[in-house]
Every structure is written in C-alpha cells, then in structure tokens.
Design a protein around this motif. Sequence first.
Motif, PDB file in Angstrom:
ATOM      1  N   PRO A  35      -6.656 -13.766   3.203  1.00  0.00           N
ATOM      2  CA  PRO A  35      -5.375 -13.059   3.213  1.00  0.00           C
ATOM      3  C   PRO A  35      -4.725 -13.131   1.835  1.00  0.00           C
ATOM      4  CG  PRO A  35      -5.573 -14.481   5.146  1.00  0.00           C
ATOM      5  CD  PRO A  35      -6.747 -14.802   4.255  1.00  0.00           C
ATOM      6  N   GLY A  36      -4.170 -12.005   1.397  1.00  0.00           N
ATOM      7  CA  GLY A  36      -3.477 -11.991   0.113  1.00  0.00           C
ATOM      8  C   GLY A  36      -4.361 -11.672  -1.071  1.00  0.00           C
ATOM      9  N   THR A  37      -5.603 -11.213  -0.830  1.00  0.00           N
ATOM     10  CA  THR A  37      -6.494 -10.897  -1.949  1.00  0.00           C
ATOM     11  C   THR A  37      -6.523  -9.404  -2.275  1.00  0.00           C
ATOM     12  OG1 THR A  37      -8.339 -10.931  -0.371  1.00  0.00           O
ATOM     13  CG2 THR A  37      -8.028 -12.890  -1.724  1.00  0.00           C
ATOM     14  N   GLY A  38      -5.634  -8.624  -1.663  1.00  0.00           N
ATOM     15  CA  GLY A  38      -5.505  -7.217  -2.041  1.00  0.00           C
ATOM     16  C   GLY A  38      -6.327  -6.242  -1.236  1.00  0.00           C
ATOM     17  N   LYS A  39      -6.685  -6.593  -0.006  1.00  0.00           N
ATOM     18  CA  LYS A  39      -7.504  -5.693   0.818  1.00  0.00           C
ATOM     19  C   LYS A  39      -6.729  -4.425   1.178  1.00  0.00           C
ATOM     20  CE  LYS A  39      -8.242  -8.785   4.024  1.00  0.00           C
ATOM     21  NZ  LYS A  39      -7.483  -9.904   3.419  1.00  0.00           N
ATOM     22  N   THR A  40      -5.515  -4.609   1.664  1.00  0.00           N
ATOM     23  CA  THR A  40      -4.693  -3.455   2.043  1.00  0.00           C
ATOM     24  C   THR A  40      -4.311  -2.636   0.823  1.00  0.00           C
ATOM     25  OG1 THR A  40      -3.806  -4.665   3.943  1.00  0.00           O
ATOM     26  CG2 THR A  40      -2.553  -2.752   3.180  1.00  0.00           C
ATOM     27  N   MET A  41      -3.951  -3.321  -0.265  1.00  0.00           N
ATOM     28  CA  MET A  41      -3.537  -2.631  -1.479  1.00  0.00           C
ATOM     29  C   MET A  41      -4.670  -1.803  -2.076  1.00  0.00           C
ATOM     30  SD  MET A  41      -1.008  -1.903  -3.332  1.00  0.00           S
ATOM     31  CE  MET A  41       0.125  -2.993  -2.453  1.00  0.00           C
ATOM     32  N   LEU A  42      -5.918  -2.191  -1.796  1.00  0.00           N
ATOM     33  CA  LEU A  42      -7.054  -1.420  -2.305  1.00  0.00           C
ATOM     34  C   LEU A  42      -6.995   0.023  -1.811  1.00  0.00           C
ATOM     35  CD1 LEU A  42      -9.838  -1.130  -3.679  1.00  0.00           C
ATOM     36  CD2 LEU A  42     -10.867  -1.948  -1.541  1.00  0.00           C
ATOM     37  N   ALA A  43      -6.763   0.214  -0.519  1.00  0.00           N
ATOM     38  CA  ALA A  43      -6.689   1.564   0.042  1.00  0.00           C
ATOM     39  C   ALA A  43      -5.544   2.347  -0.580  1.00  0.00           C
ATOM     40  CB  ALA A  43      -6.523   1.493   1.562  1.00  0.00           C
ATOM     41  N   VAL A  44      -4.413   1.674  -0.778  1.00  0.00           N
ATOM     42  CA  VAL A  44      -3.238   2.321  -1.386  1.00  0.00           C
ATOM     43  C   VAL A  44      -3.582   2.818  -2.789  1.00  0.00           C
ATOM     44  CG1 VAL A  44      -0.868   1.966  -2.185  1.00  0.00           C
ATOM     45  CG2 VAL A  44      -1.635   0.905  -0.039  1.00  0.00           C
ATOM     46  N   GLN A  45      -4.242   1.965  -3.563  1.00  0.00           N
ATOM     47  CA  GLN A  45      -4.556   2.311  -4.948  1.00  0.00           C
ATOM     48  C   GLN A  45      -5.663   3.353  -5.057  1.00  0.00           C
ATOM     49  OE1 GLN A  45      -2.807   1.545  -7.615  1.00  0.00           O
ATOM     50  NE2 GLN A  45      -1.385   0.446  -6.289  1.00  0.00           N
ATOM     51  N   VAL A  46      -6.630   3.322  -4.139  1.00  0.00           N
ATOM     52  CA  VAL A  46      -7.683   4.341  -4.146  1.00  0.00           C
ATOM     53  C   VAL A  46      -7.072   5.713  -3.861  1.00  0.00           C
ATOM     54  CG1 VAL A  46      -9.742   5.197  -2.951  1.00  0.00           C
ATOM     55  CG2 VAL A  46      -9.585   2.783  -3.585  1.00  0.00           C
ATOM     56  N   ALA A  47      -6.177   5.768  -2.871  1.00  0.00           N
ATOM     57  CA  ALA A  47      -5.508   7.036  -2.552  1.00  0.00           C
ATOM     58  C   ALA A  47      -4.722   7.551  -3.749  1.00  0.00           C
ATOM     59  CB  ALA A  47      -4.590   6.845  -1.341  1.00  0.00           C
ATOM     60  N   LYS A  48      -4.006   6.646  -4.410  1.00  0.00           N
ATOM     61  CA  LYS A  48      -3.203   7.036  -5.580  1.00  0.00           C
ATOM     62  C   LYS A  48      -4.102   7.478  -6.729  1.00  0.00           C
ATOM     63  CE  LYS A  48       0.475   4.632  -6.281  1.00  0.00           C
ATOM     64  NZ  LYS A  48       1.444   3.577  -6.673  1.00  0.00           N
ATOM     65  N   SER A  49      -5.190   6.749  -6.939  1.00  0.00           N
ATOM     66  CA  SER A  49      -6.106   7.073  -8.033  1.00  0.00           C
ATOM     67  C   SER A  49      -6.790   8.424  -7.823  1.00  0.00           C
ATOM     68  CB  SER A  49      -7.154   5.966  -8.176  1.00  0.00           C
ATOM     69  OG  SER A  49      -8.138   6.299  -9.120  1.00  0.00           O
ATOM     70  N   LEU A  50      -7.184   8.711  -6.580  1.00  0.00           N
ATOM     71  CA  LEU A  50      -7.872   9.966  -6.277  1.00  0.00           C
ATOM     72  C   LEU A  50      -6.908  11.129  -6.057  1.00  0.00           C
ATOM     73  CD1 LEU A  50     -10.664   8.691  -3.836  1.00  0.00           C
ATOM     74  CD2 LEU A  50     -10.811   9.056  -6.303  1.00  0.00           C
ATOM     75  N   GLY A  51      -5.619  10.805  -5.958  1.00  0.00           N
ATOM     76  CA  GLY A  51      -4.618  11.853  -5.763  1.00  0.00           C
ATOM     77  C   GLY A  51      -4.649  12.482  -4.391  1.00  0.00           C
ATOM     78  N   VAL A  52      -4.925  11.658  -3.363  1.00  0.00           N
ATOM     79  CA  VAL A  52      -4.972  12.169  -1.990  1.00  0.00           C
ATOM     80  C   VAL A  52      -3.964  11.401  -1.130  1.00  0.00           C
ATOM     81  CG1 VAL A  52      -7.385  12.830  -2.218  1.00  0.00           C
ATOM     82  CG2 VAL A  52      -6.810  10.579  -1.283  1.00  0.00           C
ATOM     83  N   PRO A  53      -3.516  11.994  -0.007  1.00  0.00           N
ATOM     84  CA  PRO A  53      -2.554  11.297   0.870  1.00  0.00           C
ATOM     85  C   PRO A  53      -3.171  10.054   1.509  1.00  0.00           C
ATOM     86  CG  PRO A  53      -2.624  13.660   1.345  1.00  0.00           C
ATOM     87  CD  PRO A  53      -3.784  13.367   0.451  1.00  0.00           C
ATOM     88  N   LEU A  54      -2.312   9.112   1.853  1.00  0.00           N
ATOM     89  CA  LEU A  54      -2.726   7.880   2.538  1.00  0.00           C
ATOM     90  C   LEU A  54      -2.119   7.851   3.932  1.00  0.00           C
ATOM     91  CD1 LEU A  54      -3.917   4.937   2.524  1.00  0.00           C
ATOM     92  CD2 LEU A  54      -1.671   4.195   1.688  1.00  0.00           C
ATOM     93  N   LEU A  55      -2.966   7.632   4.942  1.00  0.00           N
ATOM     94  CA  LEU A  55      -2.506   7.434   6.314  1.00  0.00           C
ATOM     95  C   LEU A  55      -2.833   6.007   6.709  1.00  0.00           C
ATOM     96  CD1 LEU A  55      -3.656  10.773   8.005  1.00  0.00           C
ATOM     97  CD2 LEU A  55      -1.347  10.150   7.259  1.00  0.00           C
ATOM     98  N   GLU A  56      -1.836   5.278   7.226  1.00  0.00           N
ATOM     99  CA  GLU A  56      -2.013   3.864   7.537  1.00  0.00           C
ATOM    100  C   GLU A  56      -1.854   3.607   9.025  1.00  0.00           C
ATOM    101  OE1 GLU A  56      -0.066   1.125   4.629  1.00  0.00           O
ATOM    102  OE2 GLU A  56       0.843   2.960   3.842  1.00  0.00           O
ATOM    103  N   TRP A  57      -2.814   2.874   9.571  1.00  0.00           N
ATOM    104  CA  TRP A  57      -2.754   2.449  10.982  1.00  0.00           C
ATOM    105  C   TRP A  57      -2.847   0.929  10.984  1.00  0.00           C
ATOM    106  CZ3 TRP A  57      -7.062   3.494  15.167  1.00  0.00           C
ATOM    107  CH2 TRP A  57      -6.557   3.132  16.428  1.00  0.00           C
ATOM    108  N   HIS A  58      -1.704   0.281  11.166  1.00  0.00           N
ATOM    109  CA  HIS A  58      -1.641  -1.176  11.132  1.00  0.00           C
ATOM    110  C   HIS A  58      -1.850  -1.711  12.553  1.00  0.00           C
ATOM    111  CE1 HIS A  58      -0.369  -1.232   6.968  1.00  0.00           C
ATOM    112  NE2 HIS A  58       0.471  -0.249   7.252  1.00  0.00           N
ATOM    113  N   ILE A  59      -2.898  -2.485  12.731  1.00  0.00           N
ATOM    114  CA  ILE A  59      -3.322  -2.929  14.052  1.00  0.00           C
ATOM    115  C   ILE A  59      -2.575  -4.194  14.467  1.00  0.00           C
ATOM    116  CG2 ILE A  59      -5.302  -3.538  15.473  1.00  0.00           C
ATOM    117  CD1 ILE A  59      -5.306  -0.673  14.267  1.00  0.00           C
TER     118      ILE A  59
END
Length: 280
Positions: A35-59
């Motif tokens: 926990p805290g190693t940036g797993k969730t933030m990876l998806a956020v940054q990939v979306a931002k880097s590729l210029g595509v929308p991000l949809l999040e489903w928090h379980i």
Amino acid sequence: MRFSGSSEYVATQDLMLAVNASITLQRPLLVKGEPGTGKTMLAVQVAKSLGVPLLEWHIKSTTKAQQGLYEYDAVSRLRDSQLGDPRVHEIRNYIVQGTLWQAFAAESPVVLLIDEVDKADIEFPNDLLRELDRMEFYVYETKELVKARQRPIVFITSNNEKELPDAFLRRCFFHYIRFPDKETMEKIVNVHYPTLKKTLLREALEAFFEVREVPGLKKKPSTSELLDWLKLLLAEDIPVEALRSKDKKTIVPPLHGALLKNEQDVHLFERLIFMSRQQR
C-alpha cells in the motif's frame, strides 16, 4: 498508444514495459505492491499521459460485480408508478449504468481503473471474467447486448488481502511494483518537492529507511507516508540536526506519527534503536 512515463510520476523501465505490454495484448494490467507505492496513481498518470478520460471503480467489501455493469432501480419505478409518472412504462428509465458500461459506451478509448479488487468477495473477480474477456454483457431487463465500442485500457490493483482465482489471473498481465530503492525514492521526492534541500532529503531518507528496516514492524511506512512526513518537516521547519540527533530522549524521528501508525511499532522501534546505539 504507448506510455513513456510522466513528469508527475516516476515510472521504472519495467513498469513502463508492463503498461505497454498490457495495451498491446489488450489485457487488463493487474498491479500489486505494498500500500502506498503508487498503484492507483499509475492509472491516473497513464490516462493523463495518453490524453484519454479516466473512469474509476473503487471496490469495497460490499461491492458486487453486477454494480459495475448496471443496476435496475426497481424502488424508483415502484414509487413513480404510485405517483402516476408515465416514465414507468419504459424500463430503460430505471437502468443505471455502471462504470464498465460507461467505459464500453465511450466513443474513444478510456482508462478504466478497478481499484483494490481484493477487497470484494472471492467470487467478484470470477463474476467479471466474461465481461473483461469478451468486452460485452447482456442486459436482461431490456434484452440488449452491450458491446464495447473501443476496448478500454484496464488497470486492476490489489493489496494481496485475498488470493485471486487462477482463471482471473490468466486473463491479466501482471506486474508487482517493488518498493523503491533510495535512488528511485529520491527521484520520487524531487517530483513532489523539487526545492527540498539536499541535506534534509539525505537525512530524511536515512531516517525513513532506518525505520523500514526495523525487523518485526506490523506496518512498514510507505512512499506516500514518506511524502506526508516530508511535508510536515517542511511545514514545521524541522532542522536537519533534529534528524541526526543521538540523544536518548529523541530516538524516534520528529513527527513520527506520519511514519509509524501503531503504538507497538513505536515501542519496538524505540527499543531496537536504543539497543543498537548502546552497542556503538
């Protein structure tokens, strides 16, 4: 589409390879790590880097796979029927699209994050096998087959709270984010605090890794907790000397509540460090 890192996220070469492999294979990227190693933030940054929308489903522990597809709001339909609302004659008015449906319906590719999949019931991953594999599902109430217009880039994170089924694992590309070494951690800190003095950073990292290396800790401090601690050190203007102190009364680093999250770990750290200093 290829991910080549971000100015806001320090991605190792093997992590970038994993992201691009999952995009090429069109399979979900299953990301594990402390926990805290940036797993969730990876998806956020990939979306931002590729210029595509991000949809999040928090379980959550109560989340069901069906909620990611759609939900039929029978209660609202019953209430509207009692009020004589003409909308009740069309069942589509009471179908609530879930996150997966939104991703499937998108006109252009999106990044879909399924966060902390291991929090849900053990059957949760199995219930999504067909949908993630074939990128389609059936809406029984409207007798409609929903197919993905564009295959989303899927990230699935897990903290290893539960073992995931083999059938689910077979459909994913897997990557484990190792805890950063000192060199990588310094790069991560520089992204967040570019003006941090080198002497303070060096002493803070020494103290941080000293805490992490204490054997028997119930919870080792993570990257996010280091960043919180540094933020506090800067806000309180803690001098570098306070981190170097060998005074027996100040064995635990200042503002250690950002790093150590239970009293057992604090006592353990105090005892072991005191003993090691006595032997010097």
